[in-house]
Design an enzyme around this catalytic site. Sequence first.
Site, PDB file in Angstrom:
ATOM      1  N   HIS A   1       0.858  -1.183   0.000  1.00  0.00           N
ATOM      2  CA  HIS A   1       0.000   0.000   0.000  1.00  0.00           C
ATOM      3  C   HIS A   1       0.894   1.233   0.000  1.00  0.00           C
ATOM      4  O   HIS A   1       2.133   1.106  -0.014  1.00  0.00           O
ATOM      5  CB  HIS A   1      -0.954  -0.027   1.200  1.00  0.00           C
TER       6      HIS A   1
ATOM      7  N   GLY B   1       1.743   3.209   2.236  1.00  0.00           N
ATOM      8  CA  GLY B   1       2.693   3.265   3.358  1.00  0.00           C
ATOM      9  C   GLY B   1       4.004   2.597   2.986  1.00  0.00           C
ATOM     10  O   GLY B   1       5.087   3.152   3.197  1.00  0.00           O
ATOM     11  N   HIS B   2       3.910   1.401   2.402  1.00  0.00           N
ATOM     12  CA  HIS B   2       5.131   0.716   1.945  1.00  0.00           C
ATOM     13  C   HIS B   2       5.856   1.578   0.906  1.00  0.00           C
ATOM     14  O   HIS B   2       7.083   1.709   0.931  1.00  0.00           O
ATOM     15  CB  HIS B   2       4.786  -0.622   1.276  1.00  0.00           C
TER      16      HIS B   2
ATOM     17  N   GLN C   1       7.107 -15.390  12.452  1.00  0.00           N
ATOM     18  CA  GLN C   1       6.708 -14.252  13.291  1.00  0.00           C
ATOM     19  C   GLN C   1       5.212 -14.253  13.595  1.00  0.00           C
ATOM     20  O   GLN C   1       4.712 -13.345  14.260  1.00  0.00           O
ATOM     21  CB  GLN C   1       7.153 -12.928  12.668  1.00  0.00           C
TER      22      GLN C   1
ATOM     23  N   GLN D   1       7.570   3.616  11.304  1.00  0.00           N
ATOM     24  CA  GLN D   1       7.292   3.890  12.722  1.00  0.00           C
ATOM     25  C   GLN D   1       5.951   3.301  13.150  1.00  0.00           C
ATOM     26  O   GLN D   1       5.665   3.232  14.331  1.00  0.00           O
ATOM     27  CB  GLN D   1       7.276   5.392  12.980  1.00  0.00           C
ATOM     28  N   LYS D   2       5.135   2.880  12.195  1.00  0.00           N
ATOM     29  CA  LYS D   2       3.869   2.230  12.562  1.00  0.00           C
ATOM     30  C   LYS D   2       4.154   1.042  13.477  1.00  0.00           C
ATOM     31  O   LYS D   2       3.478   0.849  14.475  1.00  0.00           O
ATOM     32  CB  LYS D   2       3.140   1.759  11.321  1.00  0.00           C
TER      33      LYS D   2
ATOM     34  N   SER E   1      -2.403  -0.297   6.442  1.00  0.00           N
ATOM     35  CA  SER E   1      -1.905  -1.614   6.824  1.00  0.00           C
ATOM     36  C   SER E   1      -2.459  -2.647   5.850  1.00  0.00           C
ATOM     37  O   SER E   1      -3.607  -2.524   5.394  1.00  0.00           O
ATOM     38  CB  SER E   1      -2.381  -1.943   8.247  1.00  0.00           C
ATOM     39  N   SER E   2      -1.658  -3.656   5.554  1.00  0.00           N
ATOM     40  CA  SER E   2      -2.157  -4.743   4.696  1.00  0.00           C
ATOM     41  C   SER E   2      -3.363  -5.393   5.348  1.00  0.00           C
ATOM     42  O   SER E   2      -4.261  -5.892   4.666  1.00  0.00           O
ATOM     43  CB  SER E   2      -1.063  -5.785   4.489  1.00  0.00           C
TER      44      SER E   2
HETATM   45  P1  AMP Z   1       4.736  -5.189   6.606  1.00  0.00           P
HETATM   46  O1  AMP Z   1       4.588  -5.535   5.151  1.00  0.00           O
HETATM   47  O2  AMP Z   1       3.447  -4.956   7.299  1.00  0.00           O
HETATM   48  O3  AMP Z   1       5.673  -6.126   7.324  1.00  0.00           O
HETATM   49  O4  AMP Z   1       5.460  -3.779   6.628  1.00  0.00           O
HETATM   50  C1  AMP Z   1       6.676  -3.583   5.969  1.00  0.00           C
HETATM   51  C2  AMP Z   1       7.226  -2.247   6.401  1.00  0.00           C
HETATM   52  O5  AMP Z   1       6.304  -1.221   6.069  1.00  0.00           O
HETATM   53  C3  AMP Z   1       7.470  -2.157   7.919  1.00  0.00           C
HETATM   54  O6  AMP Z   1       8.675  -1.454   8.146  1.00  0.00           O
HETATM   55  C4  AMP Z   1       6.271  -1.366   8.381  1.00  0.00           C
HETATM   56  O7  AMP Z   1       6.505  -0.637   9.575  1.00  0.00           O
HETATM   57  C5  AMP Z   1       6.062  -0.440   7.211  1.00  0.00           C
HETATM   58  N1  AMP Z   1       4.689   0.089   7.185  1.00  0.00           N
HETATM   59  C6  AMP Z   1       3.541  -0.628   7.230  1.00  0.00           C
HETATM   60  N2  AMP Z   1       2.477   0.207   7.228  1.00  0.00           N
HETATM   61  C7  AMP Z   1       2.965   1.468   7.184  1.00  0.00           C
HETATM   62  C8  AMP Z   1       2.370   2.758   7.164  1.00  0.00           C
HETATM   63  N3  AMP Z   1       1.060   2.948   7.220  1.00  0.00           N
HETATM   64  N4  AMP Z   1       3.189   3.849   7.106  1.00  0.00           N
HETATM   65  C9  AMP Z   1       4.542   3.681   7.063  1.00  0.00           C
HETATM   66  N5  AMP Z   1       5.166   2.488   7.080  1.00  0.00           N
HETATM   67  C10 AMP Z   1       4.387   1.392   7.141  1.00  0.00           C
END
Ligand code: AMP
Length: 272
Positions: free
Chosen positions: A34, A36-37, A61, A148-149, A185-186
């Site tokens: 998304h 955020g990524h 995890q 930082q989420k 968030s995913s």
């Molecule tokens: P994930 O795919 O959920 O493991 O997230 C991969 C990276 O993206 C991790 O460093 C998360 O903290 C970051 N991340 C996930 N959601 C957000 C968001 N809304 N804003 C910024 N970074 C994010």
Amino acid sequence: MEIFKTKSEIRDFIHRQKSQGKTIGFVPTMGALHQGHLSLIDDAKKHSDIIICSIFVNPIQFGVNEDFSKYPRQEDKDIELLKTKGCSAVFMPLKEEIYSSENITKIMPQKYTDVLCGKFRPGHFEGVCLVVTKLLNIVTPDVAVFGQKDFQQLFLIKKLVEDLDINTKIIGAKILKEQDGLAMSSRNQYLSPVERNIAGKLNTILKETLANKNLEKGKREILEAGFDKIDYLEFRQQDNLEETKDFNDNTRIFAAAWLGKTRLIDNISYDA
Ligand code: AMP
């Protein structure tokens, strides 16, 4: 954009890039990408010549009753997004490529895992620390960006890199939010329309709670908004994760709450 499934392929690619003098920025993810990524990629670009992402839903995890099997997987869409974002390569290993049948080495942080998400997800951060160590050893990036989420994760990874002398600079990226404040968030894909509407209220309540400093009121409001359960709502110091009653630029509010089967987290700095 190159797509690699094996360690040897990505190591060869990185070797070639480094021999041309390129610096490497790395953004590890579990996919279902998304904005955020994608914002992490923008941050990584500020610090390095080329960007490598990984997509790996790390089985170790997830707790036994957690959502590993139904975690969203959308590889083709993710690849298109990464291409348009100018990512140079994506590492998408199978589970067997990362974990051999006898992976006996663990990474166990000795502190900071008995609070916040660590308290409610036993073993989670051990799984995160092992996969991040492996990915950093495979990719050997100059910088790696984490959101930082997942504040406690970012905190532990900074410690890990320092403690194990891993030669990568860890950068924390700000939380990207939807218009109503919901942290992207995913897992937001799991939310029904009714739950999605409720979900946006968490961020508003966190902001109010930071202003009025009343955690009990904040907890009541989260439940009144329609959340089913609160794992935690706490003020903590961001440099040591200890609970605090002081309000200064080291103070952060942290929350995790459940909507049906979906667990949402968010945090905001007092000086935001
Ligand atoms: P994930 O795919 O959920 O493991 O997230 C991969 C990276 O993206 C991790 O460093 C998360 O903290 C970051 N991340 C996930 N959601 C957000 C968001 N809304 N804003 C910024 N970074 C994010």
